[in-house]
Design a protein around this motif. Structure first.
Motif, short mmCIF file in Angstrom:
data_model
loop_
_atom_site.label_atom_id
_atom_site.label_comp_id
_atom_site.label_asym_id
_atom_site.label_seq_id
_atom_site.Cartn_x
_atom_site.Cartn_y
_atom_site.Cartn_z
N ARG A 125 0.82 -1.22 0.00
CA ARG A 125 0.00 0.00 0.00
C ARG A 125 0.85 1.27 0.00
NH1 ARG A 125 -4.71 -0.16 4.39
NH2 ARG A 125 -2.92 0.20 5.69
N GLN A 126 2.10 1.14 0.44
CA GLN A 126 2.97 2.31 0.52
C GLN A 126 3.92 2.43 -0.67
OE1 GLN A 126 4.74 2.47 4.44
NE2 GLN A 126 2.85 1.75 5.38
N GLU A 127 3.73 1.59 -1.68
CA GLU A 127 4.58 1.59 -2.87
C GLU A 127 3.88 2.30 -4.03
OE1 GLU A 127 7.61 0.63 -2.85
OE2 GLU A 127 7.76 -0.78 -1.18
N THR A 128 4.68 2.72 -5.00
CA THR A 128 4.11 3.36 -6.19
C THR A 128 3.52 2.33 -7.15
OG1 THR A 128 6.27 3.34 -7.27
CG2 THR A 128 5.65 5.34 -6.06
N GLY A 129 3.93 1.07 -7.01
CA GLY A 129 3.42 0.01 -7.87
C GLY A 129 4.31 -1.21 -7.80
N ASP A 130 3.85 -2.28 -8.46
CA ASP A 130 4.62 -3.51 -8.46
C ASP A 130 5.96 -3.36 -9.19
OD1 ASP A 130 2.61 -4.70 -7.03
OD2 ASP A 130 1.85 -5.92 -8.68
N ASP A 131 6.02 -2.45 -10.15
CA ASP A 131 7.27 -2.25 -10.89
C ASP A 131 8.38 -1.78 -9.96
OD1 ASP A 131 6.16 -3.11 -13.23
OD2 ASP A 131 5.69 -1.08 -13.97
N ALA A 132 8.07 -0.93 -9.00
CA ALA A 132 9.08 -0.46 -8.04
C ALA A 132 9.58 -1.62 -7.19
CB ALA A 132 8.49 0.64 -7.15
N VAL A 133 8.67 -2.52 -6.80
CA VAL A 133 9.04 -3.69 -6.01
C VAL A 133 9.92 -4.62 -6.84
CG1 VAL A 133 8.18 -5.65 -4.69
CG2 VAL A 133 6.94 -3.48 -4.63
N ALA A 135 11.81 -3.83 -9.39
CA ALA A 135 13.11 -3.19 -9.61
C ALA A 135 14.01 -3.36 -8.39
CB ALA A 135 12.93 -1.71 -9.94
N PHE A 136 13.44 -3.22 -7.20
CA PHE A 136 14.19 -3.40 -5.96
C PHE A 136 14.71 -4.84 -5.86
CE2 PHE A 136 14.75 -4.43 -1.52
CZ PHE A 136 15.25 -3.27 -0.94
N VAL A 137 13.84 -5.80 -6.09
CA VAL A 137 14.20 -7.22 -6.01
C VAL A 137 15.31 -7.54 -7.00
CG1 VAL A 137 13.31 -9.55 -6.48
CG2 VAL A 137 11.99 -7.97 -5.06
N GLN A 139 17.47 -5.34 -8.35
CA GLN A 139 18.68 -4.60 -7.98
C GLN A 139 19.48 -5.34 -6.90
OE1 GLN A 139 17.95 -0.62 -6.57
NE2 GLN A 139 20.06 -0.31 -5.90
N TYR A 140 18.80 -5.92 -5.92
CA TYR A 140 19.48 -6.58 -4.81
C TYR A 140 19.63 -8.09 -4.99
CZ TYR A 140 19.36 -2.14 -2.45
OH TYR A 140 19.57 -0.82 -2.13
N GLY A 141 19.21 -8.62 -6.14
CA GLY A 141 19.38 -10.04 -6.43
C GLY A 141 18.63 -10.96 -5.49
N VAL A 142 17.44 -10.54 -5.06
CA VAL A 142 16.65 -11.31 -4.10
C VAL A 142 16.06 -12.54 -4.79
CG1 VAL A 142 14.62 -11.28 -2.60
CG2 VAL A 142 16.12 -9.28 -2.72
N THR A 143 16.30 -13.71 -4.20
CA THR A 143 15.74 -14.95 -4.74
C THR A 143 14.73 -15.60 -3.79
OG1 THR A 143 17.59 -16.26 -3.87
CG2 THR A 143 17.78 -15.43 -6.13
N TYR A 144 14.62 -15.09 -2.55
CA TYR A 144 13.60 -15.64 -1.65
C TYR A 144 12.24 -15.06 -2.04
CZ TYR A 144 14.85 -11.37 0.99
OH TYR A 144 15.14 -10.08 1.37
N PRO A 145 11.14 -15.74 -1.68
CA PRO A 145 9.81 -15.29 -2.09
C PRO A 145 9.45 -13.91 -1.54
CG PRO A 145 9.74 -17.52 -1.20
CD PRO A 145 11.10 -16.99 -0.93
#
Length: 196
Positions: A125-133, A135-137, A139-145
């Motif tokens: 609810r505090q994000e601008t959209g799923d695209d921002a999420v 991009a973050f994932v 950028q940081y190479g997150v592989t956990y769910p």
């Protein structure tokens, strides 16, 4: 005539202080007591090398919730029973979250094969959209769910405070530890070792 036999009265010896023998016996006893305490302390301390990070200990059931995931699926905490689960609440705009994410990813890579499950719950609810999420994932190479708390229900059920905040759930589904603030890879490893 009434004869009374009188026995000579013995003078009771007067004590003048502690004898040398008593002092030596007391000193040896105290020394041996200290040696025993130190031996026990070292014996117990050697088996407990991992020190726990600053955490809050709790003992309450984890909420039974199902959330949508960033990849379009869904994730249910009930399905993860039998594992140690780290639930981490975060946001792309959160500076401490940016600092913590690489440590969580490293812990996940290191401990996933031993049974650690990490779930990142984004405060959608505090994000601008799923695209921002996304991009973050990326950028940081997150592989956990990554699960999305679209309506704030997960935050309400977990009773979260400032983020990042992490909840460690034991294999029986009980929240055992809460950490407000960032975690290191070693913090995660120490708490995982306590719970598995």
């Amino acid at each position: 005539m009434n004869e009374q036999t009188t026995l000579p009265k013995r003078a009771s010896p007067q004590r003048r202080g502690v004898s040398r023998r008593e002092v030596i016996t007391s000193a040896v006893g105290a020394f041996l007591g200290v040696v025993v305490i130190l031996l026990v302390w070292f014996a117990v301390g050697r088996g407990n090398n991992a020190t726990l990070p600053a955490i809050g200990e709790v003992n309450r059931p984890a909420p039974n919730l199902t959330l949508p995931t960033l990849d379009g699926g869904s994730l249910s905490l009930a399905d993860l029973r039998g594992n140690v689960v780290l639930v981490n609440f975060w946001g792309t705009w959160c500076e401490p979250c940016k600092e913590e994410t690489p440590a969580l990813q490293a812990a996940y890579q290191r401990l996933q094969s031993e049974g650690l499950v990490i779930i990142g719950i984004n405060l959608r609810r505090q994000e601008t959209g799923d695209d921002a999420v996304r991009a973050f994932v990326q950028q940081y190479g997150v592989t956990y769910p990554i699960a999305l708390d679209v309506d704030g229900e997960a935050a309400r059920l977990f009773q979260i405070s400032p983020i990042p905040v992490s909840y460690f759930i034991d294999p029986e589904g009980t929240i055992r530890y809460v950490r407000i603030g960032t975690l290191t890879t070693d913090d995660v490893a120490a708490l995982f070792a306590q719970l598995r």
